[in-house]
Scaffold this active site. Structure first.
Site, short mmCIF file in Angstrom:
data_model
loop_
_atom_site.label_atom_id
_atom_site.label_comp_id
_atom_site.label_asym_id
_atom_site.label_seq_id
_atom_site.Cartn_x
_atom_site.Cartn_y
_atom_site.Cartn_z
N GLN A 93 -0.44 -8.98 -5.73
CA GLN A 93 -1.34 -8.92 -6.87
C GLN A 93 -1.81 -7.49 -7.17
O GLN A 93 -1.92 -7.09 -8.33
CB GLN A 93 -2.56 -9.82 -6.62
CG GLN A 93 -3.63 -9.78 -7.70
CD GLN A 93 -3.15 -10.32 -9.03
OE1 GLN A 93 -2.23 -11.14 -9.08
NE2 GLN A 93 -3.75 -9.87 -10.12
N GLU A 94 -2.06 -6.74 -6.12
CA GLU A 94 -2.62 -5.40 -6.30
C GLU A 94 -1.62 -4.41 -6.88
O GLU A 94 -1.96 -3.64 -7.79
CB GLU A 94 -3.14 -4.86 -4.95
CG GLU A 94 -4.40 -5.53 -4.45
CD GLU A 94 -5.64 -5.09 -5.22
OE1 GLU A 94 -5.54 -4.16 -6.04
OE2 GLU A 94 -6.71 -5.68 -4.99
N SER A 95 -0.41 -4.39 -6.37
CA SER A 95 0.52 -3.32 -6.74
C SER A 95 1.92 -3.79 -7.12
O SER A 95 2.77 -2.96 -7.45
CB SER A 95 0.66 -2.34 -5.56
OG SER A 95 1.25 -3.00 -4.44
#
Length: 250
Positions: A93-95
């Site tokens: 989700q983050e990167s």
């Protein structure tokens, strides 16, 4: 000899002649064929085992990233006592598993560590930097575990969601929402209660804030509706990935 007897004898001769020509002859011929022919051996019936991949249904992006970073994720997840599949879901989700990803606010790397958080944690862990993939995963996993420990009184599923919300929005926002929950007489360890309290951090509820904080506003400042929606989407997206990994990865 009467004509009737002669006719009977004639018919009998014709009947046996026909039987010998067709029935008995054919039977003897087939028996002779099987006796002369070599015995035919049929190969045994076998069923080929179907493949049982350990990564059935896993998306290609995750599979490639696991081959690159899987051992690091598992190493630090084990060290800090977290489910490595949760760390993997956060990273996705983050990167989107991009080691050099940079957000508009300056968060960096696979785990999107903010500069202030990086400076604090690399000092605790004795690292020189937190941007390389190896160190970024270590710092992010350590930070995730630190947040997870703060919600130790919550049921496991609530605890995970509270942790994710704090990772995304900052621990201060979640503590402010929990303060509102407590003031309203609900359970601050319930993600349901906290998620409904997050919109109440908006400036429009300043009269409520005056009853909770001496300064008359949330400790981490006001929290707009767009920011709230972003946090809620983040939590649900990570949980969707996490559920997927729990089904497909051992």
């Amino acid at each position: 000899m009467s004509r009737i007897l002669i006719l009977a004898i004639t018919l009998s001769i014709l009947f046996f002649a026909t039987l010998l020509q067709f029935g008995c002859y054919q039977l003897v011929e087939w028996v002779a064929f099987f006796q002369k022919s070599p015995q035919v051996e049929f190969p045994p019936v076998t069923f080929e085992a179907q493949p049982n991949p350990t990564k059935a249904g896993l998306d290609p992006l995750t599979e490639r990233s696991l081959s690159r970073f899987g051992s690091i994720i598992k190493k630090f997840s084990g060290k800090y006592e977290l489910d490595w599949r949760l760390v993997l879901a956060v990273m996705r989700q983050e990167s989107r598993f991009k080691p050099t990803a940079v957000s508009q606010k300056g968060a960096y790397g696979l785990m999107q560590i903010m500069p202030v958080t990086e400076t604090e944690i690399i000092g605790k862990l004795g690292l020189e930097e937190g941007k390389s993939p190896y160190n970024n995963i270590k710092v992010g996993t350590y930070y995730l575990r630190s947040l997870y420990r703060l919600f130790g009184q919550a049921p496991e599923e609530d605890r995970i969601r509270l942790t994710l919300a704090a990772y995304n929005a900052g621990i201060g926002r979640i503590l402010d929402a929990r303060a509102i929950v407590e003031y309203l007489g609900d359970n601050p360890n319930s993600w349901r209660a906290v998620r409904y309290a997050l919109p109440l951090l908006s400036k429009r509820y300043y009269t409520l804030h005056r009853h909770i904080w001496e300064e008359g506003r949330p400790g981490s400042g006001y929290f707009g509706n767009d920011a709230v929606a972003s946090v809620l989407d983040y939590v649900e997206n990570v949980m969707q990935y996490y559920d997927e990994y729990r089904r497909t990865l051992n």
